[in-house]
Design an enzyme around this catalytic site. Structure first.
Site, PDB file in Angstrom:
ATOM      1  CG  HIS A 168      49.996  48.151  20.408  1.00 50.71           C
ATOM      2  ND1 HIS A 168      49.593  48.675  21.616  1.00 50.71           N
ATOM      3  CD2 HIS A 168      51.262  47.721  20.610  1.00 50.71           C
ATOM      4  CE1 HIS A 168      50.580  48.569  22.496  1.00 50.71           C
ATOM      5  NE2 HIS A 168      51.608  47.993  21.914  1.00 50.71           N
ATOM      6  CB  CYS A 255      44.714  48.220  26.061  1.00 51.63           C
ATOM      7  SG  CYS A 255      44.847  48.833  24.383  1.00 51.63           S
TER       8      CYS A 255
END
Length: 260
Positions: A168, A255
């Site tokens: 990511h 996250c």
């Protein structure tokens, strides 16, 4: 005046499920230990609460091994929230599980309908724009649909590119304040942060890039002493939290919560 990029009154988290041992991972560096992950998660939630923010703690979802990583399900902005469309098929159902919580908190809730995909881990909101990194989980169609949605709310969105082999965009960067970014050298070398003040993670401590600024604290993964010392010397209040188990699933500090 508050800074909407790091001054928050609320966060949403989700307890890790026992099924987390089956979570997705780019490479197998070991099976996560649920008890250790729960202990670190408790420390994480307690640190968010210590700032005075309200933390909405959702129950574990056994059907979704990766559901502790709530950030990928939505983008939370002052003017509204957008439900994402994860690029990993096994994670698609997590969005519907998050929707009722956000519907209760936001007057305006929009959704990425597809066919494209976007995950929250690829989105960095700064003081001046929304940066979205194309990655294995976020594609051009998803970025285009998100651009249309946030432009309705007068936000400026810029598409950037995540280095090969990096899951990511925010695996390699985080926001320290409205204008300062913590980044790996490899991501900064792409030129995507031109015009920002950029601090680099120490050599060999690239995993420290996935930290979060949450009110007065910078929550950093533990075990990266030179980066933590650099941030402390720059005037940030660093709280180190064990990330050994989340790291086995390519997860990190950002996250584990939705922040708004």
């Amino acid at each position: 005046m508050t800074d909407p990029t790091y001054e928050f009154t609320r966060a949403v988290t989700r307890r890790p499920a026992a099924s987390i041992v089956n979570g997705l991972r780019a490479e197998d560096i070991g099976t996560p230990d649920l008890a250790r992950m729960e202990e670190a998660h408790t420390h994480y939630v307690a640190t968010l609460k210590e700032t005075g923010a309200e933390v909405i703690e959702l129950p574990a979802l056994e059907a979704f091994p990766d559901s502790v990583f709530v950030e990928d399900t939505a983008l939370c902005l002052p003017k509204g929230a957008v439900l994402m469309r994860p690029g990993a098929p096994s994670r698609m159902g997590e969005v519907a599980e998050m929707a009722p919580t956000l519907r209760a908190l936001y007057d305006e809730l929009r959704q990425i309908e597809g066919p494209g995909h976007v995950e929250g881990g690829d989105i960095l909101v700064t003081g001046r724009e929304i940066l979205v990194g194309r990655s294995d989980r976020t594609d051009a169609e998803g970025v285009a649909e998100l651009t249309r949605i946030v432009s309705d709310w007068s936000y400026s969105l810029r598409e950037v590119f995540t280095p090969p082999g990096v899951l990511h965009f925010k695996t390699d960067c985080s926001l320290l304040d409205g204008d300062t970014i913590l980044s790996t050298k490899r991501l900064d070398a792409s030129g995507c942060f031109e015009g920002y003040r950029v601090l680099h993670t120490a050599e060999g401590e690239e995993a420290a890039a996935n930290s979060i600024r949450f009110n007065q604290f910078v929550l950093c993964p533990a075990g990266f002493p030179r980066t933590a010392e650099m941030l402390t010397n720059e005037g940030y209040k660093v709280v180190e939290i064990s990330n050994s188990e989340c790291a086995k699933l390519d997860g990190g500090m950002s996250c584990l919560s939705l922040r708004f």
